[in-house]
Design a protein around this motif. Structure first.
Motif, mmCIF file in Angstrom:
data_model
loop_
_atom_site.group_PDB
_atom_site.id
_atom_site.type_symbol
_atom_site.label_atom_id
_atom_site.label_comp_id
_atom_site.label_asym_id
_atom_site.label_seq_id
_atom_site.Cartn_x
_atom_site.Cartn_y
_atom_site.Cartn_z
ATOM 1 N N GLY A 196 -5.160 13.227 1.088
ATOM 2 C CA GLY A 196 -5.007 12.899 2.501
ATOM 3 C C GLY A 196 -4.416 11.524 2.736
ATOM 4 N N GLY A 197 -4.064 10.835 1.683
ATOM 5 C CA GLY A 197 -3.562 9.470 1.812
ATOM 6 C C GLY A 197 -2.060 9.375 1.613
ATOM 7 N N ASN A 198 -1.679 8.457 0.762
ATOM 8 C CA ASN A 198 -0.268 8.157 0.581
ATOM 9 C C ASN A 198 0.485 9.319 -0.064
ATOM 10 N N VAL A 199 1.765 9.383 0.225
ATOM 11 C CA VAL A 199 2.675 10.307 -0.442
ATOM 12 C C VAL A 199 3.212 9.568 -1.661
ATOM 13 N N VAL A 200 3.087 10.173 -2.836
ATOM 14 C CA VAL A 200 3.652 9.553 -4.029
ATOM 15 C C VAL A 200 5.129 9.894 -4.081
ATOM 16 N N GLU A 201 5.965 8.871 -4.149
ATOM 17 C CA GLU A 201 7.407 9.049 -4.261
ATOM 18 C C GLU A 201 7.783 8.843 -5.726
ATOM 19 N N GLN A 245 14.452 12.743 -7.083
ATOM 20 C CA GLN A 245 13.707 12.204 -5.944
ATOM 21 C C GLN A 245 12.675 13.248 -5.532
ATOM 22 N N PHE A 246 11.414 12.998 -5.848
ATOM 23 C CA PHE A 246 10.355 13.967 -5.560
ATOM 24 C C PHE A 246 9.185 13.303 -4.858
ATOM 25 N N ASN A 247 8.532 14.062 -3.979
ATOM 26 C CA ASN A 247 7.356 13.598 -3.260
ATOM 27 C C ASN A 247 6.173 14.502 -3.581
ATOM 28 N N VAL A 248 5.002 13.891 -3.709
ATOM 29 C CA VAL A 248 3.756 14.619 -3.924
ATOM 30 C C VAL A 248 2.805 14.217 -2.811
ATOM 31 N N HIS A 249 2.246 15.226 -2.126
ATOM 32 C CA HIS A 249 1.304 14.974 -1.050
ATOM 33 C C HIS A 249 0.157 15.965 -1.207
ATOM 34 N N ALA A 302 0.830 -1.204 0.000
ATOM 35 C CA ALA A 302 0.000 0.000 0.000
ATOM 36 C C ALA A 302 0.863 1.252 0.000
ATOM 37 N N PHE A 303 1.982 1.240 0.741
ATOM 38 C CA PHE A 303 2.862 2.400 0.782
ATOM 39 C C PHE A 303 3.778 2.465 -0.429
ATOM 40 N N ALA A 304 4.047 1.372 -1.090
ATOM 41 C CA ALA A 304 4.971 1.354 -2.217
ATOM 42 C C ALA A 304 4.310 1.740 -3.531
ATOM 43 N N ASP A 305 3.002 1.768 -3.606
ATOM 44 C CA ASP A 305 2.292 2.071 -4.843
ATOM 45 C C ASP A 305 2.515 3.522 -5.254
ATOM 46 N N THR A 306 3.098 3.741 -6.432
ATOM 47 C CA THR A 306 3.298 5.096 -6.932
ATOM 48 C C THR A 306 2.427 5.359 -8.143
ATOM 49 N N GLY A 307 1.436 4.517 -8.387
ATOM 50 C CA GLY A 307 0.578 4.681 -9.549
ATOM 51 C C GLY A 307 -0.446 5.781 -9.401
ATOM 52 N N SER A 308 -0.848 6.112 -8.184
ATOM 53 C CA SER A 308 -1.828 7.166 -7.983
ATOM 54 C C SER A 308 -1.637 7.780 -6.609
ATOM 55 N N VAL A 309 -2.220 8.950 -6.435
ATOM 56 C CA VAL A 309 -2.165 9.626 -5.145
ATOM 57 C C VAL A 309 -3.592 9.839 -4.666
ATOM 58 N N SER A 310 -3.815 9.641 -3.384
ATOM 59 C CA SER A 310 -5.130 9.858 -2.789
ATOM 60 C C SER A 310 -5.057 11.082 -1.902
#
Length: 170
Positions: free
Chosen positions: A26-31, A159-163, A16-24
């Motif tokens: 308030g949910g996961n951070v896309v790496e 290396q980028f994060n989207v939240h 669940a934390f490794a999935d970078t296919g989509s961002v939710s």
């Protein structure tokens, strides 16, 4: 049996934390890593110069509420071309939109000192309501400067994060 269930639960949580296919929202951070970005090129001196990198992914949970978009990370280049500016931008698209929605941007410069390269760290945080239209998000990194400088700059890592966070009413 309990150990097997515990291991199975742990593997599900890791996936669940490794999935970078989509961002939710308030949910996961896309790496986003180097391999998640596609190079954008232009012809230069009989070859192709990489002038930008772009990553696109699906977004879930934009129902027209106020959201905070946070995007940031590290842009690494080889030491001999470390003094390089990069422009970070992000947009959203959806089926009801004629043009992308601009989410934010930043300009950052990496530099070199004593033969050591220090990466650029562009980032932005922006509060916005897209009216529920943000379904696909694009993060773009553009090399800044003359085309010859862009050609000789070698990006070694991204290396980028989207939240995306739902903004609570006051």
């Amino acid at each position: 049996m309990k150990k097997i269930l515990a291991i199975g639960s742990l593997l599900c949580a890791v996936n669940a934390f490794a999935d970078t296919g989509s961002v939710s929202v308030g949910g996961n951070v896309v790496e986003l890593r180097f391999q998640d970005f596609s190079p954008i090129t232009k012809p230069y001196a009989g070859r192709e110069a990489v002038v930008a990198y772009e990553a696109t992914f699906e977004m879930d949970g934009d129902f027209g509420q106020d959201l905070t978009y946070q995007v940031g990370g590290k842009y690494h280049t080889r030491w001999f071309v470390g003094s390089m500016a990069v422009s970070l931008s992000a947009t959203c698209t959806g089926p009801g939109l004629a043009a992308p929605i601009f989410l934010g941007e930043d300009l950052a410069t990496g530099f070199r000192y004593n033969r050591t390269s220090y990466e650029a760290n562009p980032s932005f945080s922006n509060d916005l309501n897209t009216g529920g239209e943000c379904q696909t998000m694009t993060v773009r990194l553009d090399k800044v400067g003359h085309l010859s400088r862009q050609f000789y700059t070698r990006v070694t890592d991204l290396q980028f994060n989207v939240h995306i966070i739902e903004k609570l009413p006051n």
